[in-house]
Motif scaffolding. Structure first.
Motif, short mmCIF file in Angstrom:
data_model
loop_
_atom_site.label_atom_id
_atom_site.label_comp_id
_atom_site.label_asym_id
_atom_site.label_seq_id
_atom_site.Cartn_x
_atom_site.Cartn_y
_atom_site.Cartn_z
N MET A 1 -91.87 -3.42 -36.46
CA MET A 1 -90.59 -2.81 -36.08
C MET A 1 -89.67 -2.92 -37.28
O MET A 1 -89.48 -4.01 -37.83
N ILE A 2 -89.11 -1.80 -37.71
CA ILE A 2 -88.21 -1.75 -38.86
C ILE A 2 -86.88 -1.18 -38.40
O ILE A 2 -86.83 -0.08 -37.84
N VAL A 3 -85.81 -1.94 -38.61
CA VAL A 3 -84.47 -1.53 -38.19
C VAL A 3 -83.60 -1.36 -39.43
O VAL A 3 -83.53 -2.26 -40.28
N THR A 4 -82.96 -0.22 -39.57
CA THR A 4 -82.05 0.03 -40.70
C THR A 4 -80.76 0.67 -40.20
O THR A 4 -80.67 1.14 -39.07
N GLY A 5 -79.77 0.69 -41.08
CA GLY A 5 -78.55 1.44 -40.84
C GLY A 5 -78.61 2.74 -41.62
O GLY A 5 -79.16 2.79 -42.73
N SER A 6 -78.04 3.81 -41.08
CA SER A 6 -78.18 5.13 -41.70
C SER A 6 -77.48 5.24 -43.04
O SER A 6 -77.82 6.09 -43.86
N THR A 7 -76.48 4.37 -43.29
CA THR A 7 -75.69 4.50 -44.51
C THR A 7 -75.97 3.40 -45.53
O THR A 7 -75.27 3.31 -46.54
N GLU A 8 -76.97 2.56 -45.31
CA GLU A 8 -77.19 1.47 -46.27
C GLU A 8 -78.12 1.90 -47.40
O GLU A 8 -78.98 2.77 -47.23
N VAL A 9 -77.95 1.27 -48.56
CA VAL A 9 -78.72 1.67 -49.73
C VAL A 9 -80.20 1.32 -49.59
O VAL A 9 -81.04 1.91 -50.28
N LEU A 10 -80.54 0.40 -48.71
CA LEU A 10 -81.94 0.03 -48.50
C LEU A 10 -82.62 0.85 -47.41
O LEU A 10 -83.79 0.61 -47.10
N ARG A 11 -81.91 1.82 -46.86
CA ARG A 11 -82.47 2.59 -45.74
C ARG A 11 -83.81 3.21 -46.08
O ARG A 11 -84.79 3.08 -45.33
N ASP A 12 -83.90 3.90 -47.21
CA ASP A 12 -85.13 4.63 -47.52
C ASP A 12 -86.30 3.71 -47.83
O ASP A 12 -87.46 4.11 -47.68
N GLU A 13 -86.02 2.47 -48.23
CA GLU A 13 -87.11 1.52 -48.45
C GLU A 13 -87.78 1.19 -47.12
O GLU A 13 -89.01 1.06 -47.04
N GLY A 14 -86.98 1.04 -46.08
CA GLY A 14 -87.54 0.83 -44.76
C GLY A 14 -88.34 2.02 -44.29
O GLY A 14 -89.43 1.88 -43.71
N ARG A 15 -87.82 3.23 -44.53
CA ARG A 15 -88.54 4.45 -44.17
C ARG A 15 -89.89 4.54 -44.88
O ARG A 15 -90.91 4.90 -44.29
N ARG A 16 -89.89 4.21 -46.17
CA ARG A 16 -91.13 4.31 -46.95
C ARG A 16 -92.18 3.32 -46.48
O ARG A 16 -93.37 3.62 -46.45
N VAL A 17 -91.74 2.12 -46.10
CA VAL A 17 -92.69 1.16 -45.54
C VAL A 17 -93.28 1.70 -44.25
O VAL A 17 -94.49 1.60 -44.00
N ALA A 18 -92.44 2.29 -43.40
CA ALA A 18 -92.92 2.85 -42.14
C ALA A 18 -93.97 3.92 -42.39
O ALA A 18 -95.01 3.97 -41.72
N VAL A 19 -93.71 4.79 -43.37
CA VAL A 19 -94.66 5.87 -43.68
C VAL A 19 -95.98 5.31 -44.18
O VAL A 19 -97.06 5.70 -43.73
N ARG A 20 -95.92 4.35 -45.12
CA ARG A 20 -97.14 3.79 -45.68
C ARG A 20 -97.94 3.05 -44.61
O ARG A 20 -99.18 3.13 -44.56
#
Length: 330
Positions: free
Chosen positions: A248-267
């Motif tokens: 489970m990966i939780v991010t905020g839409s406006t944080e600078v680390l958002r896309d890192e969480g997205r990329r982990v989810a994709v991989r």
């Protein structure tokens, strides 16, 4: 079960005035302070000492919560509400690998214990600038193996962490797999810092209310000096997630680390791992730590509860509702 937890969730709660106020406060305090101090080793040390001084102040323990120290360092057991002592959450606090402790993250660990219905072991792992990333990982692996030695079944263990602790959660999972050790049942990452390579952060550079992208880049360079920054145990966003448990990966839409969480989810999904990816609108970095004050930060623990229930239940699956409109959480 996989269909129940392999989902993207975009909660549609109206932004609370508390969240808006905290975004403004963070933008005017935390972000400029980090931008000023995180430019030299002396500033890093000063910031670390200031936070450490604050940790010496008495921190009230919520009613119904017990805190017990574990060992000579600041590792602690957190128990809240009804507990299944045969299960455990191993939690890694955030803080950029140089700040904070289990005590600073009790707003998360107390609620996590309550919704997971099991004790939380909040680890006081070694951090920089004195200790390298490898020693933080060694502490995490030692703690996990210690739980196995105490008789905990891997199916009853959940790993969790935020920010740098989310990084440590991911690298621990990869290292456990690579060493042939049994995997935990699941892992929860809150705003994980997963890319310490030389890729310059451009997403949300101005939108993030609390983190300066350039200072995150500076810290990454500092902690990876002399290392292969694209080694998965340094930057887990480049890892192969085959064989890992549900995430489970939780991010905020406006944080600078958002896309890192997205990329982990994709991989992870590319490797066949079910992932619940949640992106909360306009929430700051590691917003669950604001649960004492911000409604959205309390609500996320209900989502974590449903994820853990879905992982542990196969005959009665729990559905995650992307547009859950609840207004508060216990």
């Amino acid at each position: 079960m996989q269909e129940e937890i392999d989902v993207d969730v975009h909660p549609r709660y109206p932004l609370s005035w508390q969240a808006g106020a905290f975004n403004t406060l963070l933008r005017g305090t935390t972000k400029p302070a980090c931008a000023l101090l995180l430019r030299h080793g002396l500033g890093l040390t000063l910031l670390s000492r200031v936070v450490a001084m604050g940790e010496r102040l008495p921190i009230p323990v919520p009613s119904g919560v017990s805190i017990a120290k574990d060992g000579p360092r600041r590792t602690e057991w957190v128990r809240a509400g009804e507990q299944d002592e045969s299960k455990v959450v191993l939690y890694f606090h955030g803080g950029g690998y140089f700040l904070c402790s289990p005590a600073t993250h009790r707003p998360i660990t107390c609620r996590l214990s309550a919704v997971a219905k099991r004790p939380v072991l909040a680890l006081d792992y070694r951090q920089g600038p004195v200790h390298p990333l490898s020693q933080s990982l060694a502490d995490a692996l030692e703690a996990y193996e210690g739980l196995l030695d105490q008789g905990y079944d891997p199916s009853g263990i959940v790993l969790a962490g935020d920010s740098a602790g989310g990084h440590l959660t991911l690298t621990t999972l990869l290292a456990l797999r690579d060493r042939g050790l049994p995997a935990p049942s699941a892992a929860v990452c809150l705003s994980p810092w997963s890319d310490l390579s030389d890729v310059r952060r451009r997403v949300n550079r101005w939108a993030d209310p609390s983190l300066s992208a350039s200072r995150v880049d500076w810290l990454a360079r500092r902690w990876t000096a002399g290392l292969d920054a694209r080694d998965p145990l340094v930057s887990p966003v480049y890892g192969d997630y085959e064989g890992l448990p549900p995430l489970m990966i939780v991010t905020g839409s406006t944080e600078v680390l958002r896309d890192e969480g997205r990329r982990v989810a994709v991989r992870a999904r590319e490797s066949g791992v079910p992932v619940t990816y949640e992106e909360w609108p306009r929430m700051p970095h590691v917003f669950p730590i604001l649960a004492d004050l911000v409604p959205e930060a309390r609500l996320v623990f209900g989502h974590i509860s449903r994820f853990l229930s879905a992982v542990s239940t196969t005959d009665t699956p729990t559905t995650l509702h992307p547009a859950d409109q609840a207004t508060d959480a216990a």
